[in-house]
Design a protein around this motif. Structure first.
Motif, short mmCIF file in Angstrom:
data_model
loop_
_atom_site.label_atom_id
_atom_site.label_comp_id
_atom_site.label_asym_id
_atom_site.label_seq_id
_atom_site.Cartn_x
_atom_site.Cartn_y
_atom_site.Cartn_z
N PRO A 1 1.77 1.98 -4.58
CA PRO A 1 0.59 1.16 -4.75
C PRO A 1 -0.69 2.09 -4.21
O PRO A 1 -1.77 1.57 -5.24
CB PRO A 1 0.71 0.03 -3.87
CG PRO A 1 1.63 0.53 -2.53
CD PRO A 1 2.44 1.50 -3.27
N ARG B 1 1.88 -6.19 2.97
CA ARG B 1 1.53 -7.24 2.24
C ARG B 1 2.01 -6.92 0.53
O ARG B 1 2.61 -7.84 -0.10
CB ARG B 1 0.10 -7.65 2.00
CG ARG B 1 -0.85 -6.70 1.50
CD ARG B 1 -2.36 -6.88 2.07
NE ARG B 1 -3.39 -5.98 1.56
CZ ARG B 1 -4.39 -5.97 2.09
NH1 ARG B 1 -4.58 -6.91 3.20
NH2 ARG B 1 -5.20 -4.94 1.80
N VAL B 2 1.98 -5.64 0.36
CA VAL B 2 2.63 -5.27 -0.86
C VAL B 2 4.08 -5.30 -1.08
O VAL B 2 4.74 -5.88 -2.10
CB VAL B 2 2.31 -3.70 -1.26
CG1 VAL B 2 3.05 -3.22 -2.43
CG2 VAL B 2 0.74 -3.71 -1.36
N GLN C 1 -0.89 -7.07 -6.96
CA GLN C 1 -0.07 -5.76 -6.89
C GLN C 1 1.42 -5.98 -7.36
O GLN C 1 1.76 -5.09 -8.05
CB GLN C 1 -0.10 -5.19 -5.43
CG GLN C 1 0.43 -3.90 -5.36
CD GLN C 1 -0.10 -2.81 -5.84
OE1 GLN C 1 -1.36 -2.46 -5.99
NE2 GLN C 1 0.54 -1.97 -6.69
N ARG D 1 2.60 3.07 1.91
CA ARG D 1 1.65 3.84 3.18
C ARG D 1 2.00 3.34 4.38
O ARG D 1 2.31 2.27 4.63
CB ARG D 1 0.23 3.65 2.37
CG ARG D 1 -0.67 4.38 3.37
CD ARG D 1 -2.14 4.07 2.78
NE ARG D 1 -2.56 2.78 3.09
CZ ARG D 1 -3.10 2.10 3.99
NH1 ARG D 1 -3.63 2.95 5.09
NH2 ARG D 1 -3.41 0.76 4.10
N PRO E 1 -3.42 3.41 -1.54
CA PRO E 1 -3.56 4.99 -1.49
C PRO E 1 -2.64 5.73 -0.69
O PRO E 1 -1.83 5.24 0.07
CB PRO E 1 -4.96 5.14 -0.64
CG PRO E 1 -4.98 3.76 0.37
CD PRO E 1 -4.31 2.58 -0.67
N ARG F 1 -10.35 -10.19 -0.45
CA ARG F 1 -9.46 -9.41 0.47
C ARG F 1 -10.00 -9.66 1.78
O ARG F 1 -11.22 -9.71 1.95
CB ARG F 1 -9.63 -8.01 -0.13
CG ARG F 1 -8.93 -7.01 0.67
CD ARG F 1 -8.70 -5.72 0.43
NE ARG F 1 -7.59 -5.79 -0.58
CZ ARG F 1 -7.10 -4.59 -1.00
NH1 ARG F 1 -7.43 -3.48 -0.38
NH2 ARG F 1 -6.40 -4.39 -1.92
N THR G 1 -8.16 -1.79 -6.21
CA THR G 1 -8.09 -3.46 -6.35
C THR G 1 -9.52 -3.78 -6.88
O THR G 1 -9.66 -4.53 -7.75
CB THR G 1 -7.57 -4.24 -5.20
OG1 THR G 1 -6.29 -3.48 -4.68
CG2 THR G 1 -7.39 -5.62 -5.53
#
Ligand code: NCD
Length: 309
Positions: A261, A167-168, A137, A221, A263, A106, A57
């Protein structure tokens, strides 16, 4: 489109999402042709204010800003005065005094970018706040899907894994349901918030059932850093039940595509065979789309002159 800040998908509508994706599509072509648009943000300042680690990001916002000609400054918490005890609002006042135009934030606290947006003159972009939202994202995921499926409506999209802390997941399900897709979330009950069905998604606890007929499968993740207690017995067990393997992918449509998304924890929420699949994995393309989408977001927000409120 008159957008003052980008704090979440909640502030958008289908028309503004489509406009943003169309603009991003132009940037994909421009980026692929090797041309830049260095005049658009010439003389403007973009500050990347990251209170949490980030690879994709932060670098993609930096690249997006530079490709549009902005002066880009990266501030990370370990080198800033925040680690010396300065409050978020004092930091905001400092950044304001520097006449920053675009502030990318962030933070591990949900709502921190919205708070800053009330205090700074700059346009604020939420680059991920706690367990709340990560709107760019969701936009880059939507662009990736639209490019492959030809549309971003009427698709069945399964989001798998740690929904509760992501949050994704939240930004994606807000965007995808708003655009008229069928969204399913799949995971153990401990990782799916009870109230999620109210957002118009269906909840599944079995991969076979949840993946049945899916056009898109998104793996997420396990966000261990946000878990206050052990919600998953072990990574190995999680993989057995919810890890996206080639075998489990057969439950989805034969042409279903895979996203993550990043990692990634290989062998936990996704198997390398799936993650690196040459035709079915869109993971690398998501990163490319991230730069184009962030260029579109910066372009859209920078159209508002600073002195215009
Ligand atoms: C995500 C994030 O930070 O919210 N990563 C990203 O921005 N690509 C997801 C994650 O950390 O797992």
């Amino acid at each position: 489109m008159h957008l003052r800040h980008l704090l979440g998908i909640q502030g958008l509508n289908p028309v503004s999402v489509t406009a943003m994706l169309d603009l991003a599509e132009n940037y994909v072509l421009l980026n692929r042709s090797g041309k830049t648009q260095r005049d658009l943000l010439r003389g403007r300042t973009l500050i990347n204010l990251f209170f949490e680690d980030s690879t994709r990001t932060r670098t993609s916002f930096e690249l997006a800003g530079k490709r549009l000609g902005a002066d880009v400054i990266n501030m990370s918490v370990s080198t800033s005065s925040v680690s010396k005890g300065e409050t978020l609002l004092d930091t905001a006042a400092t950044l304001n005094a520097m006449n920053c135009d675009l502030l990318v934030v962030r933070h591990n606290q949900s709502g921190a970018p919205a708070l800053l947006a009330q205090k700074v003159d700059a346009a604020v972009i939420n680059a991920g706040d706690g367990m709340h939202e990560h709107p760019t994202q969701a936009l880059l995921d939507a662009l990736t899907i639209r490019r492959h499926k030809g549309r971003i409506a009427g698709l069945t999209i399964a989001i798998c894994g740690d929904i509760a802390h992501s949050r994704v997941a939240r930004s994606n399900l807000l965007l995808l349901t708003m655009m008229g897709n069928f969204v399913r979330v799949i995971g153990p009950p401990t990782l799916i918030p009870a109230e999620i069905a109210a957002l118009g998604v269906t909840v599944h606890h079995e991969m076979q059932e949840g993946l049945d007929g899916a056009d898109i499968v998104m793996a997420l993740r396990l966000q261990k850093e946000r878990m206050t207690k052990g919600l998953v017995p072990s990574a190995r067990e999680f993989f057995a039940f919810y890890g996206l393997s080639a075998e489990k992918l057969t439950f989805a449509k034969p042409d279903a595509l895979v996203m993550h998304p990043g990692p990634m924890n290989r062998g936990v929420e996704i198997d390398s065979e799936v993650a690196d699949h040459p035709t079915r994995s869109l993971i690398k393309e998501q990163v490319e789309m991230g730069v184009a989408v962030r260029m579109a977001v910066l372009d859209t927000l920078a159209r508002r002159p600073r002195w215009n409120g």
